[in-house]
Motif scaffolding. Sequence first.
Motif, PDB file in Angstrom:
ATOM      1  N   THR A   1       0.485 -11.480  29.072  1.00  0.00           N
ATOM      2  CA  THR A   1      -0.987 -11.960  30.087  1.00  0.00           C
ATOM      3  C   THR A   1      -0.513 -12.570  30.785  1.00  0.00           C
ATOM      4  O   THR A   1      -0.377 -13.233  30.040  1.00  0.00           O
ATOM      5  N   THR A   2      -0.159 -13.764  32.061  1.00  0.00           N
ATOM      6  CA  THR A   2      -0.641 -14.910  32.606  1.00  0.00           C
ATOM      7  C   THR A   2      -1.603 -15.322  33.181  1.00  0.00           C
ATOM      8  O   THR A   2      -1.889 -16.443  33.399  1.00  0.00           O
ATOM      9  N   ASN A   3      -1.974 -13.873  32.900  1.00  0.00           N
ATOM     10  CA  ASN A   3      -3.852 -14.468  33.466  1.00  0.00           C
ATOM     11  C   ASN A   3      -4.794 -14.772  32.634  1.00  0.00           C
ATOM     12  O   ASN A   3      -5.935 -13.486  32.456  1.00  0.00           O
ATOM     13  N   THR A   4      -5.123 -16.367  32.540  1.00  0.00           N
ATOM     14  CA  THR A   4      -5.776 -16.238  31.296  1.00  0.00           C
ATOM     15  C   THR A   4      -6.130 -17.564  32.365  1.00  0.00           C
ATOM     16  O   THR A   4      -5.150 -18.350  33.072  1.00  0.00           O
ATOM     17  N   ILE A   5      -7.107 -18.718  31.500  1.00  0.00           N
ATOM     18  CA  ILE A   5      -7.614 -19.715  32.082  1.00  0.00           C
ATOM     19  C   ILE A   5      -6.220 -20.622  31.635  1.00  0.00           C
ATOM     20  O   ILE A   5      -6.095 -21.306  32.355  1.00  0.00           O
ATOM     21  N   GLN A   6      -6.453 -20.650  30.345  1.00  0.00           N
ATOM     22  CA  GLN A   6      -5.732 -21.957  30.026  1.00  0.00           C
ATOM     23  C   GLN A   6      -4.152 -21.229  30.412  1.00  0.00           C
ATOM     24  O   GLN A   6      -3.916 -22.656  30.493  1.00  0.00           O
ATOM     25  N   GLY A   7      -4.152 -20.711  30.515  1.00  0.00           N
ATOM     26  CA  GLY A   7      -2.603 -20.061  31.377  1.00  0.00           C
ATOM     27  C   GLY A   7      -2.450 -20.926  32.494  1.00  0.00           C
ATOM     28  O   GLY A   7      -1.225 -21.689  32.784  1.00  0.00           O
ATOM     29  N   LYS A   8      -3.372 -21.064  33.712  1.00  0.00           N
ATOM     30  CA  LYS A   8      -3.139 -20.766  34.692  1.00  0.00           C
ATOM     31  C   LYS A   8      -3.160 -22.419  34.702  1.00  0.00           C
ATOM     32  O   LYS A   8      -2.217 -23.309  35.585  1.00  0.00           O
ATOM     33  N   ILE A   9      -4.163 -23.119  34.466  1.00  0.00           N
ATOM     34  CA  ILE A   9      -4.211 -24.985  33.641  1.00  0.00           C
ATOM     35  C   ILE A   9      -2.905 -25.193  33.756  1.00  0.00           C
ATOM     36  O   ILE A   9      -2.324 -26.356  34.048  1.00  0.00           O
ATOM     37  N   GLU A  10      -2.364 -24.309  32.284  1.00  0.00           N
ATOM     38  CA  GLU A  10      -0.906 -25.000  32.259  1.00  0.00           C
ATOM     39  C   GLU A  10       0.262 -25.507  33.337  1.00  0.00           C
ATOM     40  O   GLU A  10       0.647 -25.854  33.137  1.00  0.00           O
ATOM     41  N   GLU A  11       0.029 -24.025  33.548  1.00  0.00           N
ATOM     42  CA  GLU A  11       1.247 -23.431  34.608  1.00  0.00           C
ATOM     43  C   GLU A  11       1.122 -24.851  35.897  1.00  0.00           C
ATOM     44  O   GLU A  11       1.958 -25.390  36.074  1.00  0.00           O
ATOM     45  N   VAL A  12      -0.365 -25.213  36.032  1.00  0.00           N
ATOM     46  CA  VAL A  12      -0.291 -26.350  37.580  1.00  0.00           C
ATOM     47  C   VAL A  12       0.021 -27.925  36.144  1.00  0.00           C
ATOM     48  O   VAL A  12       1.003 -28.153  37.124  1.00  0.00           O
ATOM     49  N   LEU A  13       0.110 -27.641  35.726  1.00  0.00           N
ATOM     50  CA  LEU A  13       0.402 -29.090  34.658  1.00  0.00           C
ATOM     51  C   LEU A  13       1.707 -29.070  34.721  1.00  0.00           C
ATOM     52  O   LEU A  13       2.515 -30.661  34.990  1.00  0.00           O
TER      53      LEU A  13
ATOM     54  N   TYR B   1      -4.857 -32.837  42.632  1.00  0.00           N
ATOM     55  CA  TYR B   1      -4.082 -32.458  42.245  1.00  0.00           C
ATOM     56  C   TYR B   1      -4.228 -30.328  41.067  1.00  0.00           C
ATOM     57  O   TYR B   1      -3.870 -29.226  41.569  1.00  0.00           O
ATOM     58  N   LEU B   2      -4.884 -30.604  40.244  1.00  0.00           N
ATOM     59  CA  LEU B   2      -4.985 -29.233  39.634  1.00  0.00           C
ATOM     60  C   LEU B   2      -6.230 -28.807  40.583  1.00  0.00           C
ATOM     61  O   LEU B   2      -5.568 -27.454  40.935  1.00  0.00           O
ATOM     62  N   ASN B   3      -7.376 -29.351  41.062  1.00  0.00           N
ATOM     63  CA  ASN B   3      -7.750 -28.177  42.333  1.00  0.00           C
ATOM     64  C   ASN B   3      -6.988 -27.982  43.350  1.00  0.00           C
ATOM     65  O   ASN B   3      -7.531 -27.002  44.118  1.00  0.00           O
ATOM     66  N   HIS B   4      -6.351 -28.192  44.166  1.00  0.00           N
ATOM     67  CA  HIS B   4      -6.034 -28.178  44.508  1.00  0.00           C
ATOM     68  C   HIS B   4      -4.895 -26.895  44.667  1.00  0.00           C
ATOM     69  O   HIS B   4      -4.566 -25.716  45.621  1.00  0.00           O
ATOM     70  N   TYR B   5      -4.426 -26.645  43.310  1.00  0.00           N
ATOM     71  CA  TYR B   5      -2.989 -25.558  42.875  1.00  0.00           C
ATOM     72  C   TYR B   5      -4.056 -24.523  42.401  1.00  0.00           C
ATOM     73  O   TYR B   5      -3.418 -23.265  42.043  1.00  0.00           O
ATOM     74  N   LEU B   6      -5.335 -24.947  41.641  1.00  0.00           N
ATOM     75  CA  LEU B   6      -5.837 -23.587  41.144  1.00  0.00           C
ATOM     76  C   LEU B   6      -6.790 -22.317  41.664  1.00  0.00           C
ATOM     77  O   LEU B   6      -6.836 -23.194  42.934  1.00  0.00           O
ATOM     78  N   PRO B   7      -6.296 -21.843  41.583  1.00  0.00           N
ATOM     79  CA  PRO B   7      -7.172 -20.424  41.987  1.00  0.00           C
ATOM     80  C   PRO B   7      -8.597 -21.099  42.647  1.00  0.00           C
ATOM     81  O   PRO B   7      -9.334 -21.574  41.590  1.00  0.00           O
ATOM     82  N   GLU B   8      -9.271 -20.296  43.270  1.00  0.00           N
ATOM     83  CA  GLU B   8     -10.696 -20.904  43.650  1.00  0.00           C
ATOM     84  C   GLU B   8     -11.801 -20.793  42.372  1.00  0.00           C
ATOM     85  O   GLU B   8     -12.870 -21.309  42.919  1.00  0.00           O
ATOM     86  N   ASP B   9     -11.591 -19.685  41.568  1.00  0.00           N
ATOM     87  CA  ASP B   9     -12.109 -19.870  40.603  1.00  0.00           C
ATOM     88  C   ASP B   9     -12.628 -19.768  39.543  1.00  0.00           C
ATOM     89  O   ASP B   9     -12.878 -20.220  38.707  1.00  0.00           O
ATOM     90  N   ILE B  10     -11.372 -20.702  39.422  1.00  0.00           N
ATOM     91  CA  ILE B  10     -10.982 -21.949  38.221  1.00  0.00           C
ATOM     92  C   ILE B  10     -11.521 -23.338  39.218  1.00  0.00           C
ATOM     93  O   ILE B  10     -10.675 -23.867  40.070  1.00  0.00           O
ATOM     94  N   ALA B  11     -11.997 -24.992  38.296  1.00  0.00           N
ATOM     95  CA  ALA B  11     -12.296 -25.249  39.188  1.00  0.00           C
ATOM     96  C   ALA B  11     -12.557 -26.622  37.906  1.00  0.00           C
ATOM     97  O   ALA B  11     -13.340 -26.604  37.133  1.00  0.00           O
ATOM     98  N   VAL B  12     -12.162 -27.474  38.060  1.00  0.00           N
ATOM     99  CA  VAL B  12     -11.448 -29.086  36.646  1.00  0.00           C
ATOM    100  C   VAL B  12     -13.042 -29.561  37.937  1.00  0.00           C
ATOM    101  O   VAL B  12     -12.509 -30.992  39.129  1.00  0.00           O
ATOM    102  N   GLN B  13     -13.790 -29.888  36.797  1.00  0.00           N
ATOM    103  CA  GLN B  13     -14.731 -31.408  37.124  1.00  0.00           C
ATOM    104  C   GLN B  13     -14.672 -32.522  37.538  1.00  0.00           C
ATOM    105  O   GLN B  13     -15.154 -33.802  37.928  1.00  0.00           O
ATOM    106  N   CYS B  14     -13.897 -32.841  36.527  1.00  0.00           N
ATOM    107  CA  CYS B  14     -13.317 -34.390  36.105  1.00  0.00           C
ATOM    108  C   CYS B  14     -12.426 -34.500  34.928  1.00  0.00           C
ATOM    109  O   CYS B  14     -12.194 -33.533  34.277  1.00  0.00           O
TER     110      CYS B  14
END
Length: 244
Positions: A23-35, A78-91
Amino acid sequence: MNYRLDIEYDGSRYEGWQRQNRTTNTIQGKIEEVLSKMCETPIEIDGAGRTDAGVHAKGQVANVHLETEKSCEEICEYLNHYLPEDIAVQCVSEAEPRFHSRLLAKEKIYQYRILTGGHKNVFERKYVYPLQETLDIKAMKKAAEKLVGTHDFKSFCSNKKMKKSTVRTIYEIKLEEENGEIRITYRGNGFLYNMVRILTGTLIEVGRGEKMAESIDGILEAKERSGAGFTVPARGLILSEVRY
Protein backbone atom coordinates in the motif's frame (compact mmCIF):
# COMPACT_ATOMS: atom_id res chain seq x y z
CA MET A 1 22.64 17.82 3.64
CA ASN A 2 20.91 15.99 6.48
CA TYR A 3 17.61 17.51 7.58
CA ARG A 4 15.43 16.94 10.64
CA LEU A 5 11.66 16.96 10.16
CA ASP A 6 9.29 17.49 13.09
CA ILE A 7 5.96 15.98 12.11
CA GLU A 8 2.44 15.57 13.42
CA TYR A 9 -0.39 13.53 11.97
CA ASP A 10 -3.83 12.09 12.49
CA GLY A 11 -3.23 8.40 11.83
CA SER A 12 -6.92 7.46 11.56
CA ARG A 13 -6.96 6.65 7.84
CA TYR A 14 -3.39 5.41 7.41
CA GLU A 15 -1.76 1.98 7.59
CA GLY A 16 0.79 3.26 10.09
CA TRP A 17 4.04 5.15 9.71
CA GLN A 18 6.21 2.61 7.91
CA ARG A 19 6.42 2.37 4.13
CA GLN A 20 4.87 -0.86 2.80
CA ASN A 21 4.97 -2.69 -0.52
CA ARG A 22 1.27 -3.57 -0.48
CA THR A 23 0.00 0.00 0.00
CA THR A 24 1.02 3.62 -0.53
CA ASN A 25 -1.27 4.73 2.30
CA THR A 26 1.37 5.26 5.01
CA ILE A 27 2.71 8.43 6.62
CA GLN A 28 6.29 7.70 5.54
CA GLY A 29 5.11 6.90 2.02
CA LYS A 30 3.17 10.17 1.67
CA ILE A 31 6.11 12.30 2.83
CA GLU A 32 8.59 10.43 0.62
CA GLU A 33 6.27 10.87 -2.35
CA VAL A 34 6.25 14.67 -1.93
CA LEU A 35 10.00 14.92 -1.33
CA SER A 36 10.69 12.72 -4.37
CA LYS A 37 8.56 15.05 -6.46
CA MET A 38 10.39 18.08 -5.08
CA CYS A 39 13.87 16.65 -5.73
CA GLU A 40 12.92 14.78 -8.92
CA THR A 41 14.63 11.66 -7.57
CA PRO A 42 13.55 8.83 -5.20
CA ILE A 43 13.86 9.93 -1.56
CA GLU A 44 13.74 7.80 1.59
CA ILE A 45 13.31 9.13 5.12
CA ASP A 46 13.93 7.57 8.55
CA GLY A 47 11.37 8.00 11.33
CA ALA A 48 11.97 7.85 15.07
CA GLY A 49 8.97 5.64 15.76
CA ARG A 50 7.08 3.19 13.56
CA THR A 51 3.59 3.98 14.80
CA ASP A 52 0.90 1.36 14.07
CA ALA A 53 -2.10 1.79 11.80
CA GLY A 54 -4.51 4.28 13.35
CA VAL A 55 -2.00 5.71 15.85
CA HIS A 56 -1.46 9.47 15.91
CA ALA A 57 1.62 11.62 16.46
CA LYS A 58 2.20 15.10 17.79
CA GLY A 59 5.97 14.80 18.09
CA GLN A 60 7.23 12.39 15.42
CA VAL A 61 10.78 13.08 14.21
CA ALA A 62 12.36 12.00 10.93
CA ASN A 63 15.59 12.73 9.11
CA VAL A 64 16.36 12.81 5.41
CA HIS A 65 19.37 13.49 3.20
CA LEU A 66 18.55 15.91 0.40
CA GLU A 67 20.38 17.73 -2.35
CA THR A 68 18.39 20.89 -2.84
CA GLU A 69 18.85 24.63 -3.09
CA LYS A 70 15.68 25.24 -1.11
CA SER A 71 15.96 26.65 2.40
CA CYS A 72 14.55 24.78 5.40
CA GLU A 73 11.55 27.12 5.38
CA GLU A 74 10.95 26.47 1.68
CA ILE A 75 11.18 22.68 2.13
CA CYS A 76 8.67 22.89 4.99
CA GLU A 77 6.33 25.08 2.94
CA TYR A 78 6.56 22.73 -0.05
CA LEU A 79 5.79 19.68 2.06
CA ASN A 80 2.77 21.25 3.74
CA HIS A 81 1.43 22.49 0.41
CA TYR A 82 1.37 19.00 -1.13
CA LEU A 83 0.81 16.73 1.89
CA PRO A 84 -2.74 15.68 2.86
CA GLU A 85 -4.38 17.92 5.45
CA ASP A 86 -4.03 15.27 8.19
CA ILE A 87 -0.21 15.29 7.94
CA ALA A 88 1.81 18.39 8.82
CA VAL A 89 5.51 19.16 9.03
CA GLN A 90 5.93 21.61 11.88
CA CYS A 91 9.59 22.37 11.29
CA VAL A 92 12.48 21.51 8.97
CA SER A 93 15.99 22.15 10.30
CA GLU A 94 19.55 21.32 9.33
CA ALA A 95 20.94 18.38 11.32
CA GLU A 96 24.40 17.03 11.98
CA PRO A 97 25.58 14.66 9.22
CA ARG A 98 25.43 11.66 11.57
CA PHE A 99 22.04 12.51 13.11
CA HIS A 100 19.62 9.58 12.82
CA SER A 101 16.10 10.07 14.15
CA ARG A 102 15.61 6.48 15.34
CA LEU A 103 19.08 5.26 16.30
CA LEU A 104 19.96 8.34 18.37
CA ALA A 105 16.62 8.72 20.18
CA LYS A 106 17.10 8.62 23.97
CA GLU A 107 13.45 8.70 25.05
CA LYS A 108 10.02 8.31 23.49
CA ILE A 109 6.84 9.49 25.15
CA TYR A 110 3.43 8.03 24.29
CA GLN A 111 0.06 8.88 25.78
CA TYR A 112 -3.12 6.79 25.78
CA ARG A 113 -6.54 8.30 26.49
CA ILE A 114 -9.44 6.30 27.93
CA LEU A 115 -12.96 7.69 28.29
CA THR A 116 -14.43 6.15 31.45
CA GLY A 117 -17.53 8.26 32.06
CA GLY A 118 -19.83 10.96 30.79
CA HIS A 119 -21.31 11.23 27.33
CA LYS A 120 -19.41 10.27 24.22
CA ASN A 121 -17.64 13.18 22.57
CA VAL A 122 -18.30 13.32 18.83
CA PHE A 123 -15.35 15.60 18.13
CA GLU A 124 -12.88 13.55 20.18
CA ARG A 125 -14.04 10.13 18.97
CA LYS A 126 -10.93 9.47 16.86
CA TYR A 127 -8.54 10.19 19.73
CA VAL A 128 -9.97 8.38 22.78
CA TYR A 129 -10.99 4.84 23.64
CA PRO A 130 -14.65 5.04 24.78
CA LEU A 131 -14.52 2.36 27.48
CA GLN A 132 -17.32 3.91 29.56
CA GLU A 133 -16.42 1.88 32.67
CA THR A 134 -15.32 2.80 36.16
CA LEU A 135 -11.76 1.59 36.79
CA ASP A 136 -9.77 1.22 40.01
CA ILE A 137 -7.12 3.86 39.34
CA LYS A 138 -5.23 3.05 42.56
CA ALA A 139 -4.78 -0.60 41.53
CA MET A 140 -3.71 0.50 38.04
CA LYS A 141 -1.04 2.79 39.49
CA LYS A 142 0.23 -0.06 41.68
CA ALA A 143 0.52 -2.31 38.63
CA ALA A 144 2.20 0.46 36.62
CA GLU A 145 4.92 0.78 39.27
CA LYS A 146 5.88 -2.85 38.65
CA LEU A 147 6.29 -2.16 34.92
CA VAL A 148 8.72 0.71 35.44
CA GLY A 149 12.38 -0.20 35.02
CA THR A 150 14.39 -2.43 32.71
CA HIS A 151 12.57 -5.66 31.89
CA ASP A 152 12.13 -8.22 29.16
CA PHE A 153 8.77 -7.11 27.73
CA LYS A 154 8.26 -10.12 25.45
CA SER A 155 4.85 -10.75 27.06
CA PHE A 156 3.79 -7.30 25.86
CA CYS A 157 4.79 -7.70 22.20
CA SER A 158 2.48 -8.83 19.37
CA ASN A 159 5.34 -9.90 17.12
CA LYS A 160 5.70 -13.64 17.78
CA LYS A 161 8.67 -13.86 15.39
CA MET A 162 10.65 -11.14 17.14
CA LYS A 163 14.33 -12.14 16.92
CA LYS A 164 15.90 -9.01 18.38
CA SER A 165 16.11 -8.25 22.09
CA THR A 166 12.77 -7.56 23.77
CA VAL A 167 14.44 -5.84 26.73
CA ARG A 168 13.37 -2.22 27.15
CA THR A 169 13.48 0.40 29.89
CA ILE A 170 10.40 2.31 30.99
CA TYR A 171 11.39 5.40 32.98
CA GLU A 172 7.91 6.48 34.01
CA ILE A 173 4.23 5.56 33.69
CA LYS A 174 1.94 8.37 34.82
CA LEU A 175 -1.81 7.90 35.26
CA GLU A 176 -4.04 10.96 35.51
CA GLU A 177 -7.81 10.93 35.97
CA GLU A 178 -9.96 13.98 35.27
CA ASN A 179 -13.46 14.71 33.97
CA GLY A 180 -14.29 11.10 33.18
CA GLU A 181 -11.04 10.44 31.35
CA ILE A 182 -7.87 8.54 32.24
CA ARG A 183 -4.65 9.52 30.51
CA ILE A 184 -1.71 7.13 30.73
CA THR A 185 1.69 8.56 29.75
CA TYR A 186 4.58 6.19 29.04
CA ARG A 187 8.18 7.43 28.92
CA GLY A 188 10.86 4.91 27.88
CA ASN A 189 13.93 4.29 25.77
CA GLY A 190 11.89 2.38 23.18
CA PHE A 191 8.78 0.26 22.75
CA LEU A 192 8.05 -3.05 21.01
CA TYR A 193 5.34 -3.73 18.43
CA ASN A 194 1.95 -2.98 20.08
CA MET A 195 3.71 -2.75 23.47
CA VAL A 196 2.03 0.44 24.71
CA ARG A 197 -1.40 -0.81 23.63
CA ILE A 198 -0.90 -4.17 25.39
CA LEU A 199 0.44 -2.48 28.54
CA THR A 200 -2.67 -0.30 28.54
CA GLY A 201 -4.97 -3.29 28.04
CA THR A 202 -3.26 -5.02 30.96
CA LEU A 203 -3.68 -1.98 33.21
CA ILE A 204 -7.36 -1.78 32.24
CA GLU A 205 -7.83 -5.43 33.24
CA VAL A 206 -6.23 -4.62 36.59
CA GLY A 207 -8.56 -1.63 36.89
CA ARG A 208 -11.52 -3.93 36.24
CA GLY A 209 -10.37 -6.41 38.85
CA GLU A 210 -9.76 -9.13 36.27
CA LYS A 211 -6.05 -9.14 37.10
CA MET A 212 -4.25 -8.29 40.33
CA ALA A 213 -1.46 -5.73 40.38
CA GLU A 214 0.74 -8.43 41.93
CA SER A 215 0.37 -10.56 38.80
CA ILE A 216 2.56 -8.20 36.76
CA ASP A 217 5.79 -9.81 38.00
CA GLY A 218 4.63 -13.23 36.83
CA ILE A 219 3.48 -11.87 33.45
CA LEU A 220 6.91 -10.36 32.85
CA GLU A 221 8.72 -13.53 33.89
CA ALA A 222 6.54 -15.79 31.71
CA LYS A 223 7.50 -14.01 28.47
CA GLU A 224 4.23 -15.22 26.95
CA ARG A 225 1.89 -12.86 25.12
CA SER A 226 -1.14 -14.85 26.34
CA GLY A 227 -0.46 -13.82 29.93
CA ALA A 228 -0.79 -10.09 29.34
CA GLY A 229 -3.96 -8.08 28.72
CA PHE A 230 -5.81 -7.31 25.52
CA THR A 231 -4.56 -4.89 22.86
CA VAL A 232 -6.51 -1.64 23.15
CA PRO A 233 -7.66 0.16 19.96
CA ALA A 234 -5.09 2.29 18.16
CA ARG A 235 -7.14 5.46 18.12
CA GLY A 236 -6.48 6.37 21.75
CA LEU A 237 -2.69 6.41 21.29
CA ILE A 238 -0.45 9.31 20.34
CA LEU A 239 3.33 9.65 20.03
CA SER A 240 3.78 12.84 22.04
CA GLU A 241 7.51 13.46 21.93
CA VAL A 242 10.92 12.06 20.98
CA ARG A 243 13.92 13.23 22.99
CA TYR A 244 17.60 13.20 22.00
